[in-house]
Scaffold this motif. Structure first.
Motif, PDB file in Angstrom:
ATOM      1  N   GLY A 151       0.828  -0.919   0.223  1.00 43.92           N
ATOM      2  CA  GLY A 151      -0.063  -0.070   0.214  1.00 43.92           C
ATOM      3  C   GLY A 151       0.921   1.586  -0.037  1.00 43.92           C
ATOM      4  O   GLY A 151       0.613   2.425  -0.764  1.00 43.92           O
ATOM      5  N   TYR A 152       1.906   0.932   1.578  1.00 47.66           N
ATOM      6  CA  TYR A 152       2.869   1.806   1.206  1.00 47.66           C
ATOM      7  C   TYR A 152       3.037   2.525  -1.009  1.00 47.66           C
ATOM      8  O   TYR A 152       3.543   3.353  -1.328  1.00 47.66           O
ATOM      9  N   ALA A 153       3.619   1.528  -0.807  1.00 47.28           N
ATOM     10  CA  ALA A 153       4.643   1.875  -2.690  1.00 47.28           C
ATOM     11  C   ALA A 153       3.455   2.401  -3.242  1.00 47.28           C
ATOM     12  O   ALA A 153       4.048   3.060  -4.716  1.00 47.28           O
ATOM     13  N   GLU A 154       1.732   2.731  -3.252  1.00 48.28           N
ATOM     14  CA  GLU A 154       1.069   2.439  -4.285  1.00 48.28           C
ATOM     15  C   GLU A 154       0.728   3.720  -3.803  1.00 48.28           C
ATOM     16  O   GLU A 154       0.030   4.330  -4.755  1.00 48.28           O
ATOM     17  N   GLY A 155       0.847   4.445  -2.752  1.00 43.49           N
ATOM     18  CA  GLY A 155       1.209   6.129  -2.080  1.00 43.49           C
ATOM     19  C   GLY A 155       0.299   6.314  -0.897  1.00 43.49           C
ATOM     20  O   GLY A 155       0.101   7.393  -0.595  1.00 43.49           O
ATOM     21  N   PHE A 156       0.059   5.301  -0.839  1.00 45.15           N
ATOM     22  CA  PHE A 156      -1.132   5.844   0.534  1.00 45.15           C
ATOM     23  C   PHE A 156      -0.677   5.605   1.773  1.00 45.15           C
ATOM     24  O   PHE A 156       0.569   5.370   1.636  1.00 45.15           O
ATOM     25  N   ARG A 157      -0.759   6.618   2.726  1.00 50.42           N
ATOM     26  CA  ARG A 157       0.173   6.575   3.501  1.00 50.42           C
ATOM     27  C   ARG A 157      -0.673   6.694   5.307  1.00 50.42           C
ATOM     28  O   ARG A 157      -0.398   6.753   6.289  1.00 50.42           O
ATOM     29  N   THR A 158      -1.807   6.228   4.941  1.00 51.51           N
ATOM     30  CA  THR A 158      -2.638   5.796   6.279  1.00 51.51           C
ATOM     31  C   THR A 158      -3.414   4.638   6.232  1.00 51.51           C
ATOM     32  O   THR A 158      -3.824   4.599   5.571  1.00 51.51           O
ATOM     33  N   PHE A 159      -2.441   3.891   7.158  1.00 49.28           N
ATOM     34  CA  PHE A 159      -2.760   2.524   7.156  1.00 49.28           C
ATOM     35  C   PHE A 159      -3.719   2.097   7.863  1.00 49.28           C
ATOM     36  O   PHE A 159      -3.496   2.658   9.413  1.00 49.28           O
ATOM     37  N   TYR A 160      -4.852   1.121   7.879  1.00 51.48           N
ATOM     38  CA  TYR A 160      -6.097   1.240   9.264  1.00 51.48           C
ATOM     39  C   TYR A 160      -6.646  -0.606   9.192  1.00 51.48           C
ATOM     40  O   TYR A 160      -6.305  -1.308   8.517  1.00 51.48           O
ATOM     41  N   ILE A 161      -6.053  -0.685  10.801  1.00 50.54           N
ATOM     42  CA  ILE A 161      -6.334  -2.073  11.081  1.00 50.54           C
ATOM     43  C   ILE A 161      -7.123  -2.108  12.171  1.00 50.54           C
ATOM     44  O   ILE A 161      -7.894  -1.857  13.058  1.00 50.54           O
ATOM     45  N   LYS A 162      -8.049  -3.907  11.716  1.00 46.55           N
ATOM     46  CA  LYS A 162      -8.917  -3.685  12.607  1.00 46.55           C
ATOM     47  C   LYS A 162      -8.056  -4.280  13.918  1.00 46.55           C
ATOM     48  O   LYS A 162      -7.109  -5.104  13.936  1.00 46.55           O
ATOM     49  N   VAL A 163      -8.334  -4.175  15.138  1.00 46.59           N
ATOM     50  CA  VAL A 163      -7.795  -4.782  16.637  1.00 46.59           C
ATOM     51  C   VAL A 163      -9.203  -5.680  17.316  1.00 46.59           C
ATOM     52  O   VAL A 163      -9.862  -5.500  17.246  1.00 46.59           O
ATOM     53  N   GLY A 164      -9.046  -5.588  18.948  1.00 42.67           N
ATOM     54  CA  GLY A 164      -9.622  -6.738  19.583  1.00 42.67           C
ATOM     55  C   GLY A 164      -9.110  -7.696  19.898  1.00 42.67           C
ATOM     56  O   GLY A 164     -10.389  -8.452  20.053  1.00 42.67           O
ATOM     57  N   SER A 165      -8.161  -8.165  19.561  1.00 39.80           N
ATOM     58  CA  SER A 165      -8.063  -9.324  19.373  1.00 39.80           C
ATOM     59  C   SER A 165      -8.548 -10.586  20.480  1.00 39.80           C
ATOM     60  O   SER A 165      -7.715  -9.546  21.832  1.00 39.80           O
ATOM     61  N   MET A 166      -8.448 -11.699  21.152  1.00 36.26           N
ATOM     62  CA  MET A 166      -8.544 -12.604  22.477  1.00 36.26           C
ATOM     63  C   MET A 166      -6.824 -12.284  22.935  1.00 36.26           C
ATOM     64  O   MET A 166      -6.771 -11.763  24.421  1.00 36.26           O
ATOM     65  N   GLU A 167      -6.193 -11.907  22.217  1.00 39.77           N
ATOM     66  CA  GLU A 167      -4.729 -12.013  22.755  1.00 39.77           C
ATOM     67  C   GLU A 167      -3.973 -10.710  22.511  1.00 39.77           C
ATOM     68  O   GLU A 167      -3.653 -10.295  21.390  1.00 39.77           O
ATOM     69  N   PRO A 168      -3.818  -9.247  23.148  1.00 38.03           N
ATOM     70  CA  PRO A 168      -3.829  -7.907  22.590  1.00 38.03           C
ATOM     71  C   PRO A 168      -2.228  -8.266  22.470  1.00 38.03           C
ATOM     72  O   PRO A 168      -1.908  -7.225  21.387  1.00 38.03           O
ATOM     73  N   SER A 169      -1.160  -9.078  22.885  1.00 41.57           N
ATOM     74  CA  SER A 169       0.236  -8.869  22.109  1.00 41.57           C
ATOM     75  C   SER A 169      -0.268  -8.943  20.769  1.00 41.57           C
ATOM     76  O   SER A 169       0.877  -8.994  19.738  1.00 41.57           O
TER      77      SER A 169
END
Length: 392
Positions: A151-169
């Motif tokens: 995505g960075y190579a395509e020119g995007f600069r903001t990256f979004y991820i879902k969190v909230g896994s059972m294991e925060p680590s």
């Protein structure tokens, strides 16, 4: 000019890979395309995300049809008042994507008849292009890092991820890997979808902050604004409201409670483009920036919102979108959509400024008819489970 008919077509458009989050996965997106017909032959386009399902959206179209047909598409306020008051949608704050699609189609007709792109009807250009984030699918950390580098190579600069896994680590590891792959100038936005308690959010966000976070989206319940305000004062990263800010009525309460640093606004959840502008204006008066939430949009809805965002000053963050997921689209000449450095340019033609690709619409309407069940979150294990929140 009078509205003579509403023609709705559900379509299913594949993703390049499944969208995976805590409660399942899906192979693509379902939207309902709306063609609003008039007695003068002008057709307005709208689009409704299949939220919460295509069947419900189609039922809403049917329920409001008598309140729309026979009206002038120029009477946007009148039509919306009829839908909300006579149709009783004011009881649920217009949270139906079908209502927003009707309003969108009206504006498309107004722009076409006036010979003006919607951006000019909503105040004129503040910007010529609108930025979107790059949505990273839920994977092991090393694979998410590879996707972020792409995505960075395509020119995007903001990256979004879902969190909230059972294991925060595991979430912390993912953030660290994305930072390593994108470098210091990329922005990382995490979304817990209300998964955490306030105590968990303080602890986990504190761990993530050493890698640099742009925003933390709805880490705790959006129904407890006092708790959001408490959390806001105990983390260093700006707090983005989402589930707490579906409509402008919710946004007013957020402002009064001091419960967010940034507010997510959404025309599909708040009855249309005009309300998107109103909600953003309300936040601007309160000194708050906004960004647009996405339920999942194809080209019609994406470009309709681009016009409003381009005309509104406080859209200063990258907005939500599915540019990293969609394998195709249904508009002529731009399938998939032409992101440049993470941005979509504002169309210059009248109305929304796009046309449907009839062949693609037919192709993906057929795909919906034959495989619709694969385009919802369909993992049997997840469907059978009982989500327990908040997580500690």
């Amino acid at each position: 000019m009078r509205i003579t008919g509403l023609r709705a077509t559900p379509v299913a458009v594949p993703f390049v890979e499944d969208e995976i989050w805590a409660f399942g996965g899906r192979r693509g997106m379902v939207s309902i395309l709306l063609e609003m017909e008039t007695d003068e032959g002008v057709v307005g386009l709208g689009e409704a995300a299949a939220y919460p399902s295509a069947d419900i959206v189609l039922a809403v179209f049917k329920s409001i049809e008598s309140l729309v047909i026979g009206e002038s598409p120029f009477n946007v306020e009148r039509i919306m008042k009829r839908v909300n008051i006579i149709g009783t949608w004011h009881h649920v704050k217009s949270t139906s994507t079908a209502i927003a699609a009707v309003e969108m189609a009206c504006w498309d007709i107004v722009g076409k008849v006036s010979g003006q792109p919607l951006v000019n009807l909503f105040g004129g250009r503040v910007r010529d292009e609108v930025e979107f984030f790059y949505y990273l699918s839920h994977k092991p950390a090393s694979e998410m890092a590879d996707d972020a580098a792409k995505g960075y190579a395509e020119g995007f600069r903001t990256f979004y991820i879902k969190v909230g896994s059972m294991e925060p680590s595991q979430d912390i590891e993912r953030v660290e890997a994305i930072r390593a792959s994108t470098g210091p100038d990329a922005k990382i936005r995490v979304d817990a979808n209300e998964a955490w308690s306030a105590a968990a959010a303080i602890r986990i966000v504190g761990e993530m902050e050493r890698f640099g976070l742009e925003l933390v989206e709805q880490p705790i319940s959006g129904r407890n604004l006092a708790e959001m305000a408490y959390l806001r004062g105990r983390i260093n990263t700006p707090l983005l409201a989402n589930e707490a800010s579906w409509t402008r009525y919710d946004q007013l309460e957020l402002i009064k409670a001091g419960a967010a640093d940034v507010v997510s606004v959404d025309n599909q959840m708040d009855g249309g483009l005009l309300n998107l502008k109103r909600g953003a204006g309300l936040c601007e008066v309160a000194g708050l920036p906004v960004l647009k939430h996405s339920l999942g949009e194809l080209g019609v809805a994406a470009y309709a919102a681009v016009h409003v965002m381009a005309s509104t000053p406080n859209f200063i963050y990258a907005n939500q979108g599915y540019g990293s997921f969609l394998a195709d689209d249904i508009i002529a000449g731009a399938s998939p959509l032409p992101y440049e450095n993470g941005c979509l340019a504002v169309p210059e033609k009248p109305g929304i400024g796009i046309e449907l690709d009839a062949e693609r619409v037919a192709k993906y309407a057929e795909l919906y008819e034959s495989e619709a069940e694969n385009f919802s979150f369909h993992e049997s294990e997840k469907i059978a489970s009982t989500p327990l929140m908040p997580k500690r």
